[in-house]
Design a protein around this motif. Structure first.
Motif, PDB file in Angstrom:
ATOM      1  N   HIS A   1       0.817  -1.221   0.000  1.00  6.00           N
ATOM      2  CA  HIS A   1       0.000   0.000   0.000  1.00  6.00           C
ATOM      3  C   HIS A   1       0.844   1.262   0.000  1.00  6.00           C
ATOM      4  O   HIS A   1       0.365   2.332  -0.407  1.00  6.00           O
ATOM      5  CB  HIS A   1      -0.917   0.009   1.236  1.00  6.00           C
ATOM      6  CG  HIS A   1      -0.151   0.184   2.528  1.00  6.00           C
ATOM      7  ND1 HIS A   1      -0.003   1.399   3.147  1.00  6.00           N
ATOM      8  CD2 HIS A   1       0.516  -0.712   3.302  1.00  6.00           C
ATOM      9  CE1 HIS A   1       0.710   1.246   4.253  1.00  6.00           C
ATOM     10  NE2 HIS A   1       1.043  -0.021   4.368  1.00  6.00           N
ATOM     11  N   LYS A   2       2.113   1.149   0.405  1.00  4.97           N
ATOM     12  CA  LYS A   2       2.979   2.327   0.475  1.00  4.97           C
ATOM     13  C   LYS A   2       4.020   2.341  -0.641  1.00  4.97           C
ATOM     14  O   LYS A   2       4.324   3.400  -1.206  1.00  4.97           O
ATOM     15  CB  LYS A   2       3.675   2.350   1.840  1.00  4.97           C
ATOM     16  CG  LYS A   2       4.486   3.597   2.136  1.00  4.97           C
ATOM     17  CD  LYS A   2       3.596   4.808   2.345  1.00  4.97           C
ATOM     18  CE  LYS A   2       4.392   6.021   2.813  1.00  4.97           C
ATOM     19  NZ  LYS A   2       4.829   5.888   4.224  1.00  4.97           N
ATOM     20  N   GLU A   3       4.550   1.190  -0.993  1.00  7.12           N
ATOM     21  CA  GLU A   3       5.688   1.139  -1.920  1.00  7.12           C
ATOM     22  C   GLU A   3       5.310   0.814  -3.356  1.00  7.12           C
ATOM     23  O   GLU A   3       6.012   1.219  -4.274  1.00  7.12           O
ATOM     24  CB  GLU A   3       6.705   0.118  -1.402  1.00  7.12           C
ATOM     25  CG  GLU A   3       7.283   0.482  -0.036  1.00  7.12           C
ATOM     26  CD  GLU A   3       8.262  -0.551   0.451  1.00  7.12           C
ATOM     27  OE1 GLU A   3       8.342  -1.632  -0.179  1.00  7.12           O
ATOM     28  OE2 GLU A   3       8.952  -0.300   1.457  1.00  7.12           O
ATOM     29  N   ARG A   4       4.231   0.072  -3.549  1.00  9.58           N
ATOM     30  CA  ARG A   4       3.876  -0.319  -4.917  1.00  9.58           C
ATOM     31  C   ARG A   4       2.504   0.159  -5.362  1.00  9.58           C
ATOM     32  O   ARG A   4       2.116  -0.035  -6.502  1.00  9.58           O
ATOM     33  CB  ARG A   4       3.955  -1.852  -5.053  1.00  9.58           C
ATOM     34  CG  ARG A   4       5.375  -2.366  -5.013  1.00  9.58           C
ATOM     35  CD  ARG A   4       5.413  -3.864  -5.241  1.00  9.58           C
ATOM     36  NE  ARG A   4       4.994  -4.589  -4.045  1.00  9.58           N
ATOM     37  CZ  ARG A   4       4.672  -5.869  -4.043  1.00  9.58           C
ATOM     38  NH1 ARG A   4       4.684  -6.566  -5.166  1.00  9.58           N
ATOM     39  NH2 ARG A   4       4.325  -6.469  -2.925  1.00  9.58           N
ATOM     40  N   HIS A   5       1.783   0.767  -4.466  1.00 12.31           N
ATOM     41  CA  HIS A   5       0.449   1.270  -4.804  1.00 12.31           C
ATOM     42  C   HIS A   5       0.556   2.563  -5.602  1.00 12.31           C
ATOM     43  O   HIS A   5       1.319   3.461  -5.251  1.00 12.31           O
ATOM     44  CB  HIS A   5      -0.356   1.517  -3.520  1.00 12.31           C
ATOM     45  CG  HIS A   5      -1.603   2.308  -3.717  1.00 12.31           C
ATOM     46  ND1 HIS A   5      -1.776   3.580  -3.208  1.00 12.31           N
ATOM     47  CD2 HIS A   5      -2.736   2.018  -4.384  1.00 12.31           C
ATOM     48  CE1 HIS A   5      -2.970   4.021  -3.536  1.00 12.31           C
ATOM     49  NE2 HIS A   5      -3.574   3.102  -4.250  1.00 12.31           N
TER      50      HIS A   5
END
Length: 521
Positions: A169-173
């Motif tokens: 949710h933070k790195e690939r979203h």
């Protein structure tokens, strides 16, 4: 040893019976003939000790499929897999084997050579038992299924692949302002990050949703029993994983002859206490992806329920004249004398101020709508209202058994209690605290519309009671009941009344509709 016989369902198969005899001989080899060992049949599930004869009898009814390492019957936990002939099909590529998962835990706590540590001792537990020995003993206990056919106990950060996905949710979203495909796109999520920056800094901290609903496990066999499973859903994962059942945490099951009502807070007490600890300090956890330990924290973003359960969790009475938890004291309601229920009207004040329906009279209640929509109260304002109500005594106290009604405090509105979730330090600042399950809304609205259009007797909302209530309110004169022959009355057809041919065409059209599922990746 050969394990290919274990998945066989025909327990009279000669191959199955022969292998059972071999298993019994292996398990009791060199042991006292009268001793008892854990029985791996589908009933005992290694929780009950049985004699040699009883175990042989039980295994003729099947063996637990997941018991593929016979650690209770003479096989060491670290035995070589090369001699195991059974094929284990893994249908979920996201999960590595349990072997790898448990090895990661051992490496994290005891180093690379933890399995060969001289302190390992799988015998009886003593006060001087080493940490690695205790861990190995716990692993052997973990081989027992939690319940029948329970084959997978889940871990979010011990598995490398899942631990990486917990940062999705933070790195690939990809943030898209015009599309919401994940809870991270919502204003509630972003508002929580702004209010709790220390929590948001580490993407591994878990955002949770809580879903609960009651159902009757016995179907039509019994109407006096229900259970309420309470499930936690981690939203850190990508959208194609976070709503899959392998990642659902069954926190508790609330059984009983009827719905828990306000007493549901009693059952939530242990869960809320854990959530408070998880948010304030967290728990030490090993991240297999980063190969490091960290303090894992968690926060509950919202709950997901149908409307009755919403009332139990929120603490607002969803019945009577002020049933709407959004309009609160400004709920527009009217009791229908013929329908014997409350009718909630005045929804036009949610429309834009220049909407043409606001000026309509005949099609609605005979008046124009000039009101503004009700102001949504903040969590702090709701909390201030709740602090004014008297303390609620949960459970079946003696005074409650006398069916005494609680006297309402002046200006306490329709509140019945202060929800236990307000004990969470962040709950009053959450932008969204409760969600309605859209499945129930769509199902109920669809059933009512189709039932009314098709004039299904048990489903239609266009009843003679509804026509009589329209007459009392002085609305839709063309729909009022008309005198018929003798004492009977006739219901004039409405604009939505379908003829027999139209019903047939409508059904034919529905039969051609095919569901289409679209997932944006």
């Amino acid at each position: 040893m050969d394990r290919s016989w274990m998945p066989i369902k025909n327990y009279l198969d000669p191959k199955y019976l022969d292998r059972v005899d071999e298993f019994i001989k292996f398990a009791f080899l060199g042991k006292d003939p009268n001793c008892k060992l854990p029985c791996p049949c589908k009933v005992c599930n290694n929780f009950e000790d049985q004699t040699k004869e009883v175990m042989a009898n039980h295994l003729c009814r099947g063996i637990v499929d997941s018991y593929t390492r016979w650690i209770y019957h003479g096989e060491g936990f670290e035995s070589d897999d090369e001699n195991d002939d059974i094929e284990i099909n893994d249908n979920d590529s996201d999960f590595d084997s349990m072997e790898e998962l448990l090895n990661d835990v051992g490496v994290a706590n005891f180093g690379e050579s933890w399995r060969h540590s001289p302190e390992l001792d799988t015998g009886a537990c003593t006060e001087k038992e080493g940490e690695a020995s205790r861990f190995l003993r716990l692993l052997s206990e973990a081989e027992k299924s939690l319940y029948l056919d329970c084959e997978k106990l889940q871990r979010l950060f011990v598995n490398k692949e899942i631990a990486r996905d917990m940062r999705w949710h933070k790195e690939r979203h990809v943030d898209n302002k015009n599309m919401m495909r994940h809870p991270a796109d919502s204003l509630a999520w972003k508002d929580f990050d702004r209010n709790h920056k220390s929590f948001a800094e580490d993407p591994r901290n878990v955002r949770l949703g809580l879903a609960s609903d009651g159902f009757n496990p016995f179907g039509t066999m019994s109407n006096s029993y229900g259970i309420w499973p309470v499930i936690l859903v981690p939203y850190n994962l990508p959208p194609w994983k976070c709503l899959k059942d392998p990642f659902f945490f069954l926190s508790m099951i609330i059984p009983g002859p009827k719905a828990p009502g306000n007493d549901i807070d009693i059952f939530f007490r242990p869960l809320v206490d854990e959530l408070k600890e998880l948010f304030a300090t967290g728990v030490e956890t090993y991240d297999a992806f980063r190969e490091e330990k960290f303090m894992l924290r968690a926060a509950l973003l919202w709950t997901i329920n149908d409307f009755p359960a919403y009332g139990y969790l929120l603490g607002w009475s969803t019945k009577g004249y002020k049933a709407c938890p959004v309009c609160l004291d400004e709920t527009t309601s009217l009791y229908l004398n013929n329908g014997h229920k409350c009718c909630y009207m005045g929804h036009r004040h949610f429309l834009p101020i220049d909407h043409k329906w606001r000026r309509e009279k005949k099609q609605f209640n005979g008046e124009r709508e000039h009101r503004q929509p009700p102001r949504t109260l903040s969590g702090e304002e709701v909390l201030q209202q709740l602090l004014r109500i008297e303390q609620v005594e949960f459970g079946k106290a003696p005074d409650l058994l006398q069916h005494k009604k609680r006297k309402r405090v002046q200006n306490s509105s329709n509140w019945k209690k202060m929800s236990i979730f307000f004990e969470l330090p962040y709950w009053s600042t959450n932008k969204i605290r409760h969600n309605l399950d859209i499945m129930h809304i769509v199902k109920n609205v669809c059933e009512s519309l189709v039932g009314t259009l098709m004039n299904i007797p048990s489903r239609t909302k266009d009843t003679w009671q509804a026509r009589e209530d329209l007459k009392e309110m002085g609305l839709r004169e063309e729909l009022h009941l008309q005198p018929g022959g003798g004492a009977s009355k006739v219901m004039p057809p409405a604009c939505y009344t379908l003829s027999r041919l139209e019903k047939k065409n409508f059904c034919q059209f529905l039969s051609t509709i095919k569901p289409v599922f679209v997932m944006v990746v």
